[in-house]
Design a protein around this motif. Structure first.
Motif, mmCIF file in Angstrom:
data_model
loop_
_atom_site.group_PDB
_atom_site.id
_atom_site.type_symbol
_atom_site.label_atom_id
_atom_site.label_comp_id
_atom_site.label_asym_id
_atom_site.label_seq_id
_atom_site.Cartn_x
_atom_site.Cartn_y
_atom_site.Cartn_z
ATOM 1 N N MET A 199 0.818 -0.992 -0.067
ATOM 2 C CA MET A 199 0.090 -0.087 -0.075
ATOM 3 C C MET A 199 0.761 1.241 -0.109
ATOM 4 N N CYS B 89 -4.214 2.018 0.143
ATOM 5 C CA CYS B 89 -4.706 0.682 0.486
ATOM 6 C C CYS B 89 -5.925 0.409 -0.597
ATOM 7 N N VAL B 90 -6.265 -0.876 -0.477
ATOM 8 C CA VAL B 90 -6.981 -1.416 -1.616
ATOM 9 C C VAL B 90 -8.655 -0.586 -1.453
ATOM 10 N N SER B 91 -9.030 -0.233 -0.509
ATOM 11 C CA SER B 91 -10.348 0.505 -0.458
ATOM 12 C C SER B 91 -10.232 1.975 -1.076
ATOM 13 N N ILE C 125 -6.024 -2.277 -8.765
ATOM 14 C CA ILE C 125 -6.823 -3.122 -8.497
ATOM 15 C C ILE C 125 -7.000 -4.410 -9.308
ATOM 16 N N PHE D 80 -4.392 -6.513 -8.275
ATOM 17 C CA PHE D 80 -4.411 -7.018 -7.128
ATOM 18 C C PHE D 80 -5.574 -8.240 -7.090
ATOM 19 N N THR E 179 -10.715 -7.783 -0.026
ATOM 20 C CA THR E 179 -9.773 -8.973 -0.820
ATOM 21 C C THR E 179 -10.485 -9.759 -1.406
ATOM 22 N N THR F 234 -12.918 -8.580 -4.186
ATOM 23 C CA THR F 234 -12.452 -8.148 -5.388
ATOM 24 C C THR F 234 -12.135 -9.408 -6.355
ATOM 25 N N ALA G 139 0.956 -3.822 -6.171
ATOM 26 C CA ALA G 139 -0.391 -4.489 -6.206
ATOM 27 C C ALA G 139 -0.231 -6.072 -5.739
ATOM 28 N N MET H 296 -0.009 -6.608 -2.342
ATOM 29 C CA MET H 296 -1.230 -6.428 -1.555
ATOM 30 C C MET H 296 -2.130 -7.785 -1.872
ATOM 31 N N GLY H 297 -1.921 -8.365 -3.112
ATOM 32 C CA GLY H 297 -2.850 -9.454 -3.471
ATOM 33 C C GLY H 297 -2.672 -10.594 -2.786
ATOM 34 N N CYS I 84 -7.963 -7.101 4.303
ATOM 35 C CA CYS I 84 -7.099 -5.649 3.970
ATOM 36 C C CYS I 84 -7.163 -5.009 5.088
#
Length: 357
Positions: free
Chosen positions: A102, A108-110, A127, A130, A230, A233, A290, A293-294, A303
């Protein structure tokens, strides 16, 4: 409860998609307006204000979730967040990787999902990568890594929740809520930002109650879920390429709603703007983040929203460990980037630390 509504042609799963869509629209719009982001609360130039927004959302989520538990509307007894065998190695390594990712992607993802709705093509590609890596970790070529790391566990026995500690759920939820409220009230945020944060926090118990109580069907049960990004997505990616074989679920509706809500807020607020990568080096950094984070999000069990905003209110020890690991990974990576940048004549510190927003 759902079967008592008398629906004959609609299933709980189908209604959950629409329910999640509504939650997502609200989250996307409010997160766009409040700039809701865990990364900013750690290393952003306005981290005090960002931390206040995030903390107030958490306080409301804790109060609302534990109130629902006290009313016996929902229970987390058999939820994955309260499993007795804690996959400690996977959670810690996954959290550290997610935190590093992140920082590399500057969100972060959100937050990146919200930015995608406002025209940020960098965030949109992050995204997508990810989602691919998360899906590969859940069910694809990276699944053996998840299984191997997840096999290293710590038996917590009955202490899977803070509720099992002296004082019980009431005391520990109160401690968390009061600490978060204190941080929020000292953040210097405007009242409208705090109101938006409170509504974001309220979405968490609404999600738990909606899927775990209102839409509960003895004959066709669905998973009890709330805000997270997570697994949803990855689920949305799979639905997008195989919708004729895989029906939409709560996660698909949530992701779609967040994008729509963020888009609407950006258009109405005049902040919609197309943005893309500036150099191949920047692209490589974002793609690396990415991927981290994935993989990390799956290993950690969520997440900053799934394990943090929605996970902490369950009083789960696993969720707390995941969020702390994410924070440590983020701060450590930011310090490392700062040190490397300040020591390099070719790469000054400012571009590396410039906020994504």
């Amino acid at each position: 409860m759902f079967e008592s509504f008398g629906f004959e042609d609609t299933t709980a799963r189908e209604v959950s998609v629409l329910f999640a869509l509504g939650l997502g629209v609200l989250f996307g719009a409010l997160a766009q307006l409040t700039r809701f982001c865990f990364r900013r609360s750690l290393v952003g130039q306005d981290r005090r204000q960002a931390a206040g927004v995030w903390a107030l959302a958490l306080a409301v989520a804790v109060i609302g979730t534990q109130a629902a538990v006290a009313q016996e509307w929902i229970s987390f007894d058999n939820h994955r967040l309260l499993a007795s065998d804690l996959p400690v190695l996977a959670i810690v390594l996954g959290g550290l990787m997610f935190g590093a990712g992140m920082i590399l992607t500057r969100g972060c993802v959100s937050r990146l999902m919200v930015l995608s709705g406002s025209g940020n093509l960098r965030a949109a590609l992050v995204i997508l990568v990810f989602a691919v890596v998360a899906h590969a970790t859940l069910k694809g070529v990276l699944a053996p890594v998840r299984v191997a790391l997840g096999s290293v566990t710590l038996d917590l026995g009955t202490t899977t929740s803070l509720a099992a500690l002296p004082g019980g759920a009431l005391v520990w939820s109160g401690v968390l809520a009061i600490a978060a409220l204190g941080l929020a009230l000292r953040s210097g945020n405007r009242p409208l930002a705090l109101i938006g944060a409170a509504i974001i926090g309220l979405l968490v118990p609404v999600g738990w109650i909606g899927t775990g109580f209102v839409l509960f069907d003895d004959f066709d049960p669905i998973a009890m879920e709330s805000l997270s990004f997570t697994s949803p997505t990855a689920e949305t990616l799979f639905f997008g390429i195989a919708s004729s074989a895989i029906p939409a679920g709560f996660g698909t509706g949530l992701v779609g709603g967040v994008l729509l809500g963020a888009l609407a807020a950006a258009l109405l607020g005049g902040s919609f703007q197309w943005q893309s990568f500036e150099s191949p080096r920047q692209t490589a950094r974002y793609m690396s983040g990415a991927a981290l984070m994935g993989l990390g999000g799956v290993l950690a069990g969520g997440c900053t929203v799934g394990a943090g905003l929605a996970g902490i209110p369950t009083l789960s020890v696993a969720a707390g460990l995941a969020l702390v690991s994410i924070a440590v990974g983020g701060v450590a990576t930011n310090l490392l980037i700062s040190a490397i940048s300040s020591g390099s004549d070719a790469q000054p510190a400012r571009p590396a630390l410039q906020p994504a927003e």
